[in-house]
Design an enzyme around this catalytic site. Structure first.
Site, PDB file in Angstrom:
ATOM      1  N   LYS A  53       0.762  -1.059  -0.053  1.00  0.00           N
ATOM      2  CA  LYS A  53       0.231   0.060   0.210  1.00  0.00           C
ATOM      3  C   LYS A  53       0.419   1.566   0.071  1.00  0.00           C
ATOM      4  O   LYS A  53       0.487   1.740  -1.472  1.00  0.00           O
ATOM      5  CB  LYS A  53      -1.134  -0.322   0.920  1.00  0.00           C
ATOM      6  N   GLN A  97      -4.745  -1.716   8.771  1.00  0.00           N
ATOM      7  CA  GLN A  97      -4.854  -3.241   8.371  1.00  0.00           C
ATOM      8  C   GLN A  97      -5.353  -4.118   9.425  1.00  0.00           C
ATOM      9  O   GLN A  97      -5.134  -4.391  10.780  1.00  0.00           O
ATOM     10  CB  GLN A  97      -3.605  -3.691   8.176  1.00  0.00           C
ATOM     11  N   ASP A 120     -11.606   2.338   3.618  1.00  0.00           N
ATOM     12  CA  ASP A 120     -12.238   0.696   4.106  1.00  0.00           C
ATOM     13  C   ASP A 120     -13.293   0.843   3.461  1.00  0.00           C
ATOM     14  O   ASP A 120     -14.210  -0.435   3.460  1.00  0.00           O
ATOM     15  CB  ASP A 120     -11.240   0.318   4.748  1.00  0.00           C
TER      16      ASP A 120
END
Ligand code: NDP
Length: 296
Positions: A53, A97, A120
């Protein structure tokens, strides 16, 4: 001829377009988009995803801020960090994460992220809007799958899509996207999980089969309908005689399934690449909103 749905090629194209869009946004606002990535603990796979990322951020011109917490820091420190990032004007997106190590309340942390910075799309605000078909920040993996299908002009309308896996990250949101009443969706969706009996009888009905199980090569040739489209979300490390001591395989037995189907994503080089490109696109989207630019 089976078409390989080349997530790498498609995501490279998206990243190039984003690089241009990020440069234009910088010229208009004088600001760079910023993405904060939080990693708790020392999970090797998570570390790899965070690196990927960061690399993508660098490629398109998004500032990446990395926060590494240890397991012993605990829930309160993590929540305080989220509060700090919610208030930080340089941070337009916050990515936690997953999975968090044992002992953390994942939902509590996800719900603490401001919905406008929820790149997200896991906050109930965004997930709820997705469910009822309103514009929302969308989970990156499912949104990346939708882009891949669109790129290869694989129609979903009227098709039977079978999803194996019902996680909040992949299975449920891709089901919600595909069942929406619009021409890029309009699928008939079946979601299977570990309590579904005789999964093969269901997967064999799939025009489009999406495997998000987390079990290496779970989908075998006898479980697919000839001519289907196969989307393999799985990323599994299995022992192998490589330098690293492992190799990555999907949730689909690629070699056996490939000759039977019309189209299939490879692992690696399929959905994973699309996930990262979509994360970059979503970060630019949150930047545009927070900096008062019209949505692209
Ligand atoms: P989860 O572990 O959260 O969910 C797995 C799902 O598979 C669950 O719903 C589970 O059912 C179901 N399942 C497990 N075993 C069986 C079985 N024997 N039969 C039927 N269903 C079963 O995984 P994720 O959704 O987070 O991830 C799935 C895979 O995708 C993993 O390999 C992960 O690494 C990968 N992944 C890849 C991404 C990418 O960018 N390519 C992004 C995110 C994930 P139940 O709910 O009943 O337990």
């Amino acid at each position: 001829m089976t078409v390989i749905l080349d997530g790498k090629a498609v995501s490279d194209k998206i990243l190039l377009e984003l690089k241009i869009a990020v440069a234009a946004a910088l010229e208009t606002t004088g600001k760079d988009p910023g993405l904060a990535v939080i990693l708790v603990g020392n999970n090797a796979a998570s570390r790899t995803y965070v690196e990927a990322k960061k690399k993508a951020c660098h490629e398109v011109g998004i500032m990446s801020f990395e926060y590494k917490l240890s397991v012993t820091d605990g829930q309160a420190v993590l929540e305080k960090l989220i509060d700090h990032l919610n208030a930080d004007a340089e941070v337009h997106g916050i990515l936690l994460q997953l999975p968090l190590p044992d002992g953390f309340d994942e939902q509590a942390v996800l719900q603490r992220i401001h919905p406008d910075k929820d790149v997200d799309g896991f906050h109930p605000f965004n997930m709820g809007r997705l469910a009822i078909g309103l514009p929302a920040l969308q989970p990156c993996t499912p949104a990346g799958i939708m882009k891949l299908l669109e790129h290869y002009q694989i129609a979903t309308e009227g098709k039977h899509v079978v999803i194996v896996g019902r996680s909040n990250i992949v299975g449920k949101p891709i089901g919600l996207m595909l069942v929406q009443n619009n021409k890029n969706a309009n699928a008939t969706v079946t979601i299977c999980h570990s309590k579904t009996p005789d999964i093969g009888a269901i997967t064999r009905q799939a025009d489009i089969l999406i495997a998000a199980v987390g079990k290496p090569e779970f989908i075998t040739a006898d479980m697919v309908k000839p001519g289907a489209t196969i989307i393999d979300v799985g990323i599994n490390r299995v022992p192998a005689e490589t330098k690293a001591g492992y190799k990555i395989v999907g949730d689909v037995h690629f070699e056996d399934v490939y000759p039977l189907v019309d189209a299939i994503t490879p692992v690696p080089g399929g959905v994973g690449k699309m996930t990262i490109a979509t994360l970059m696109a979503t970060t630019l989207q949150t930047f545009r909103k927070q900096e008062g630019l019209p949505s692209a």
